[in-house]
Scaffold this motif. Structure first.
Motif, PDB file in Angstrom:
ATOM      1  N   VAL A 174     -29.614  -1.756 -20.317  1.00 50.37           N
ATOM      2  CA  VAL A 174     -30.482  -0.591 -20.464  1.00 50.37           C
ATOM      3  C   VAL A 174     -29.861  -0.063 -21.565  1.00 50.37           C
ATOM      4  O   VAL A 174     -28.806   0.572 -21.447  1.00 50.37           O
ATOM      5  CB  VAL A 174     -30.650   0.072 -19.098  1.00 50.37           C
ATOM      6  CG1 VAL A 174     -31.609   1.258 -19.806  1.00 50.37           C
ATOM      7  CG2 VAL A 174     -31.137  -0.482 -18.153  1.00 50.37           C
ATOM      8  N   LYS A 175     -30.677   0.076 -22.678  1.00 54.38           N
ATOM      9  CA  LYS A 175     -30.005   0.752 -23.884  1.00 54.38           C
ATOM     10  C   LYS A 175     -31.042   1.733 -24.404  1.00 54.38           C
ATOM     11  O   LYS A 175     -32.224   1.498 -24.511  1.00 54.38           O
ATOM     12  CB  LYS A 175     -29.604  -0.602 -25.051  1.00 54.38           C
ATOM     13  CG  LYS A 175     -29.092  -0.047 -26.295  1.00 54.38           C
ATOM     14  CD  LYS A 175     -28.937  -1.212 -27.372  1.00 54.38           C
ATOM     15  CE  LYS A 175     -27.868  -0.874 -28.407  1.00 54.38           C
ATOM     16  NZ  LYS A 175     -27.614  -1.913 -29.340  1.00 54.38           N
ATOM     17  N   GLY A 230     -26.887   7.302 -28.678  1.00 55.08           N
ATOM     18  CA  GLY A 230     -27.501   6.768 -27.860  1.00 55.08           C
ATOM     19  C   GLY A 230     -26.411   6.126 -26.675  1.00 55.08           C
ATOM     20  O   GLY A 230     -25.186   6.530 -26.643  1.00 55.08           O
ATOM     21  N   ALA A 231     -27.103   5.418 -25.738  1.00 57.12           N
ATOM     22  CA  ALA A 231     -26.146   4.966 -24.557  1.00 57.12           C
ATOM     23  C   ALA A 231     -26.514   3.450 -24.187  1.00 57.12           C
ATOM     24  O   ALA A 231     -28.073   2.921 -24.275  1.00 57.12           O
ATOM     25  CB  ALA A 231     -26.149   5.700 -23.485  1.00 57.12           C
ATOM     26  N   GLU A 232     -25.573   2.524 -23.703  1.00 56.99           N
ATOM     27  CA  GLU A 232     -25.957   1.264 -23.233  1.00 56.99           C
ATOM     28  C   GLU A 232     -25.157   1.129 -22.036  1.00 56.99           C
ATOM     29  O   GLU A 232     -24.069   1.315 -21.970  1.00 56.99           O
ATOM     30  CB  GLU A 232     -25.582   0.213 -24.166  1.00 56.99           C
ATOM     31  CG  GLU A 232     -25.792  -1.085 -23.685  1.00 56.99           C
ATOM     32  CD  GLU A 232     -25.360  -2.253 -24.975  1.00 56.99           C
ATOM     33  OE1 GLU A 232     -25.557  -3.473 -24.638  1.00 56.99           O
ATOM     34  OE2 GLU A 232     -25.449  -1.962 -26.026  1.00 56.99           O
ATOM     35  N   GLY A 264     -26.929  10.410 -26.179  1.00 57.53           N
ATOM     36  CA  GLY A 264     -25.584   9.761 -25.888  1.00 57.53           C
ATOM     37  C   GLY A 264     -24.760  10.765 -24.959  1.00 57.53           C
ATOM     38  O   GLY A 264     -25.280  11.928 -24.756  1.00 57.53           O
ATOM     39  N   PHE A 265     -23.658  10.168 -24.816  1.00 56.10           N
ATOM     40  CA  PHE A 265     -22.507  11.127 -24.000  1.00 56.10           C
ATOM     41  C   PHE A 265     -21.152  10.559 -24.315  1.00 56.10           C
ATOM     42  O   PHE A 265     -21.268   9.500 -24.584  1.00 56.10           O
ATOM     43  CB  PHE A 265     -22.808  11.423 -22.753  1.00 56.10           C
ATOM     44  CG  PHE A 265     -23.005   9.969 -21.862  1.00 56.10           C
ATOM     45  CD1 PHE A 265     -21.866   9.674 -21.191  1.00 56.10           C
ATOM     46  CD2 PHE A 265     -24.180   9.255 -21.771  1.00 56.10           C
ATOM     47  CE1 PHE A 265     -21.846   8.333 -20.367  1.00 56.10           C
ATOM     48  CE2 PHE A 265     -24.214   8.221 -21.025  1.00 56.10           C
ATOM     49  CZ  PHE A 265     -23.079   7.765 -20.446  1.00 56.10           C
ATOM     50  N   ASP A 266     -20.027  11.439 -23.900  1.00 55.89           N
ATOM     51  CA  ASP A 266     -18.915  10.680 -24.029  1.00 55.89           C
ATOM     52  C   ASP A 266     -18.190  10.304 -22.547  1.00 55.89           C
ATOM     53  O   ASP A 266     -18.086  10.949 -21.866  1.00 55.89           O
ATOM     54  CB  ASP A 266     -17.984  11.611 -24.368  1.00 55.89           C
ATOM     55  CG  ASP A 266     -16.527  11.407 -24.517  1.00 55.89           C
ATOM     56  OD1 ASP A 266     -16.074  10.267 -24.336  1.00 55.89           O
ATOM     57  OD2 ASP A 266     -15.530  12.346 -25.193  1.00 55.89           O
ATOM     58  N   PRO A 267     -18.500   8.914 -22.561  1.00 52.86           N
ATOM     59  CA  PRO A 267     -17.804   8.488 -21.124  1.00 52.86           C
ATOM     60  C   PRO A 267     -16.513   8.595 -21.021  1.00 52.86           C
ATOM     61  O   PRO A 267     -16.081   8.446 -19.631  1.00 52.86           O
ATOM     62  CB  PRO A 267     -18.320   6.746 -21.392  1.00 52.86           C
ATOM     63  CG  PRO A 267     -18.673   6.431 -22.934  1.00 52.86           C
ATOM     64  CD  PRO A 267     -18.648   7.896 -23.357  1.00 52.86           C
TER      65      PRO A 267
END
Length: 88
Positions: free
Chosen positions: A31-32, A74-76, A37-40
């Motif tokens: 899922v992208k 964003g995020a993936e 986004g965020f800082d993992p």
């Protein structure tokens, strides 16, 4: 599917891409999104987006969870689930 829920609920994404691939030995889901986004690196627990639950679920079934994200990029979320053969 917590990753999709996160994209819809938290990311403010304009686009979300879902991908599901299957081979004889594994299933891969991705899922992208193009959201905030965020800082993992701040820790899965502190993200507050169900990522800790996803990690727990993956561990229980022997899957691998990979989180790629950066603030404003964003995020993936990728999950790789091995397919175990029939033991009969």
């Amino acid at each position: 599917m917590e990753a999709l829920n996160n994209s819809l609920k938290h990311a403010h994404a304009q686009r979300i891409q879902l991908e599901l691939k299957m081979s004889p030995v594994q299933v891969q889901m991705s899922v992208k999104d193009d959201g905030v986004g965020f800082d993992p690196q701040t820790g899965i627990d502190s993200a507050g987006m169900g990522l800790d639950i996803m990690q727990d679920r993956c561990e229980k079934i022997g899957a691998q969870l990979k989180i790629l994200s950066e603030p404003q990029r964003g995020a993936e979320i990728n999950v790789l689930v091995p397919i175990q053969g029939d033991s009969q």
